[in-house]
Design a protein around this motif. Structure first.
Motif, PDB file in Angstrom:
ATOM      1  N   UNK A 100       0.848  -1.117   0.058  1.00 27.91           N
ATOM      2  CA  UNK A 100       0.317  -0.032   0.150  1.00 27.91           C
ATOM      3  C   UNK A 100       0.742   1.459  -0.077  1.00 27.91           C
ATOM      4  N   UNK A 101       2.119   1.053   0.095  1.00 25.77           N
ATOM      5  CA  UNK A 101       2.884   2.322   0.494  1.00 25.77           C
ATOM      6  C   UNK A 101       3.339   3.137  -0.990  1.00 25.77           C
ATOM      7  N   UNK A 139      -7.941   3.849  -1.587  1.00 25.12           N
ATOM      8  CA  UNK A 139      -9.005   3.021  -2.503  1.00 25.12           C
ATOM      9  C   UNK A 139      -7.770   2.223  -2.703  1.00 25.12           C
ATOM     10  N   UNK A 140      -6.342   1.881  -2.251  1.00 28.47           N
ATOM     11  CA  UNK A 140      -5.881   0.582  -2.492  1.00 28.47           C
ATOM     12  C   UNK A 140      -6.417  -0.891  -0.271  1.00 28.47           C
ATOM     13  N   UNK A 141      -6.431   0.084  -0.091  1.00 33.64           N
ATOM     14  CA  UNK A 141      -6.958  -0.404   0.957  1.00 33.64           C
ATOM     15  C   UNK A 141      -8.606  -0.693   1.359  1.00 33.64           C
ATOM     16  N   UNK A 142      -9.274   0.033   0.286  1.00 37.10           N
ATOM     17  CA  UNK A 142     -10.311  -1.089  -0.165  1.00 37.10           C
ATOM     18  C   UNK A 142     -10.194  -2.171  -1.271  1.00 37.10           C
ATOM     19  N   UNK A 143      -9.432  -2.388  -2.303  1.00 39.47           N
ATOM     20  CA  UNK A 143      -8.461  -3.989  -2.845  1.00 39.47           C
ATOM     21  C   UNK A 143      -8.596  -4.518  -1.866  1.00 39.47           C
ATOM     22  N   UNK A 144      -7.982  -4.434  -0.869  1.00 41.67           N
ATOM     23  CA  UNK A 144      -7.723  -5.507  -0.218  1.00 41.67           C
ATOM     24  C   UNK A 144      -8.898  -5.942   0.763  1.00 41.67           C
ATOM     25  N   UNK A 145      -9.849  -4.933   1.043  1.00 39.41           N
ATOM     26  CA  UNK A 145     -10.723  -6.098   1.342  1.00 39.41           C
ATOM     27  C   UNK A 145     -11.888  -6.539   0.427  1.00 39.41           C
ATOM     28  N   UNK A 146     -12.070  -6.260  -0.782  1.00 41.31           N
ATOM     29  CA  UNK A 146     -12.479  -6.978  -1.130  1.00 41.31           C
ATOM     30  C   UNK A 146     -12.121  -8.050  -2.523  1.00 41.31           C
TER      31      UNK A 146
END
Length: 146
Positions: A100-101, A139-146
């Motif tokens: 994510x960085x 957006x990156x964290x949301x991608x990880x959740x889905x």
């Protein structure tokens, strides 16, 4: 009390265009430009079509204005997307890791460059860099959740 549940899934069509520029950096940058540019142009077309039909005034001038806005929006957002994707990929290559960085740094670089290109002052450039980093990281964290 009786109750029911609806179960199912919604899938969207996936369209991929393979463009080989001979370099992964260029491939990703052009891909980002084309995908987001197309979305932006489509949004502008739908918005203008709604306004034209709502007014009931369909003319050649309205159509030409709509095409100009589609091109302008498509190029603007496509450029920002290409810049972001390229920056994120470059950071990934420099750091040697994918996390994510990279999105955070890529978003900050993109926000700062877009703001600087708009002749903003230092404070505004920093704020836009922070905003770009925050949006990209979210957006990156949301991608990880889905």
């Amino acid at each position: 009390m009786p109750w029911s549940r609806i179960s199912g899934s919604v899938s969207t069509p996936k369209v991929d265009v393979a463009i080989d520029m001979g370099n992964p950096f260029l491939n990703l940058t052009v891909d980002g430009f084309l995908k987001i540019g197309t979305v932006a142009a489509t949004r502008a077309a739908a918005e203008d079509a709604y306004h034209i039909l709502n007014k009931g005034n369909v003319s050649r001038r309205n159509f030409e204005d709509m095409l100009k806005k589609m091109c302008r929006e498509g190029v603007y957002w496509g450029t920002i997307a290409g810049l972001y994707v390229g920056a994120e990929y470059g950071v990934e290559r420099i750091r040697g890791t994918r996390d994510w960085k990279n999105a955070m740094i890529g978003g900050a670089v993109t926000g700062a460059l877009v703001s600087a290109a708009g002749n903003n002052k230092k404070d505004r450039i920093v704020i836009d860099a922070i905003t770009g980093a925050a949006v990209a990281t979210a957006a990156e964290f949301i991608n990880y959740l889905t």
